[in-house]
Design a protein around this motif. Structure first.
Motif, PDB file in Angstrom:
ATOM      1  N   TYR A 226       7.323   0.801   2.431  1.00 31.60           N
ATOM      2  CA  TYR A 226       6.003   0.221   2.275  1.00 31.60           C
ATOM      3  C   TYR A 226       5.404  -0.155   3.630  1.00 31.60           C
ATOM      4  O   TYR A 226       6.099  -0.674   4.503  1.00 31.60           O
TER       5      TYR A 226
ATOM      6  N   VAL B  48       2.493  -4.051   1.263  1.00 31.33           N
ATOM      7  CA  VAL B  48       3.219  -5.312   1.148  1.00 31.33           C
ATOM      8  C   VAL B  48       2.245  -6.438   0.804  1.00 31.33           C
ATOM      9  O   VAL B  48       2.543  -7.313  -0.021  1.00 31.33           O
TER      10      VAL B  48
ATOM     11  N   PRO C 123       9.014  -4.525  -2.074  1.00 31.04           N
ATOM     12  CA  PRO C 123       9.161  -4.259  -0.635  1.00 31.04           C
ATOM     13  C   PRO C 123      10.227  -5.163  -0.008  1.00 31.04           C
ATOM     14  O   PRO C 123      10.342  -6.340  -0.372  1.00 31.04           O
TER      15      PRO C 123
END
Length: 141
Positions: A88, A93, A123
């Protein structure tokens, strides 16, 4: 000498049978005890929780595998299905972080279960934050 050898072999067979049936009986007892035990006299027990575990199994992630998916106003995260937790970017995020911090603390564990059921990996950058929130919530129970 031959009788001694036969005696040892028979003794070995008897010991193996006792061990086999003893382990089988113990496994059946363990499986029974691992089932839905609900003793109201146990400390910390409620009608939904057996009180035998440090963290209640009714709130654990594997216990949710047979439940329907519940959305937490986070349908936009479905695009991250099957994305590895370390892949990510900062923008993605922040999308997860926005949902996380708009949820009441009591719903964070359910949200994580929902993500897992939807094959969405959290994440890596958020895992410590989520762990702290969930841990604090369990301490307050």
């Amino acid at each position: 000498m031959l009788y001694l050898l036969y005696g040892i072999i028979i003794l070995g067979i008897i010991t193996a049978l006792i061990g086999y049936f003893g382990n089988r009986k113990r496994q059946q007892t363990d499986n029974y005890n691992a089932g839905a035990v609900n003793d109201e006299s146990m400390p910390g027990a409620t009608s939904d929780c057996c009180g035998q575990h440090e963290v209640c199994e009714r709130d654990s992630l594997p216990a949710a595998m047979n439940k329907e998916i519940e959305y937490y106003d986070d349908e936009e995260l479905d695009v991250y299905c099957h994305t590895a937790s370390d892949k990510y970017g900062e923008r993605e995020v922040n999308e997860f972080r926005e949902v996380l911090y708009t949820l009441p603390e009591t719903e964070v564990a359910g949200w994580i279960r929902s993500l897992q059921l939807r094959n969405i990996n959290l994440p890596d950058q958020l895992k410590d934050e989520v762990f702290l929130i969930v841990e604090e919530q369990y301490k307050n129970l």
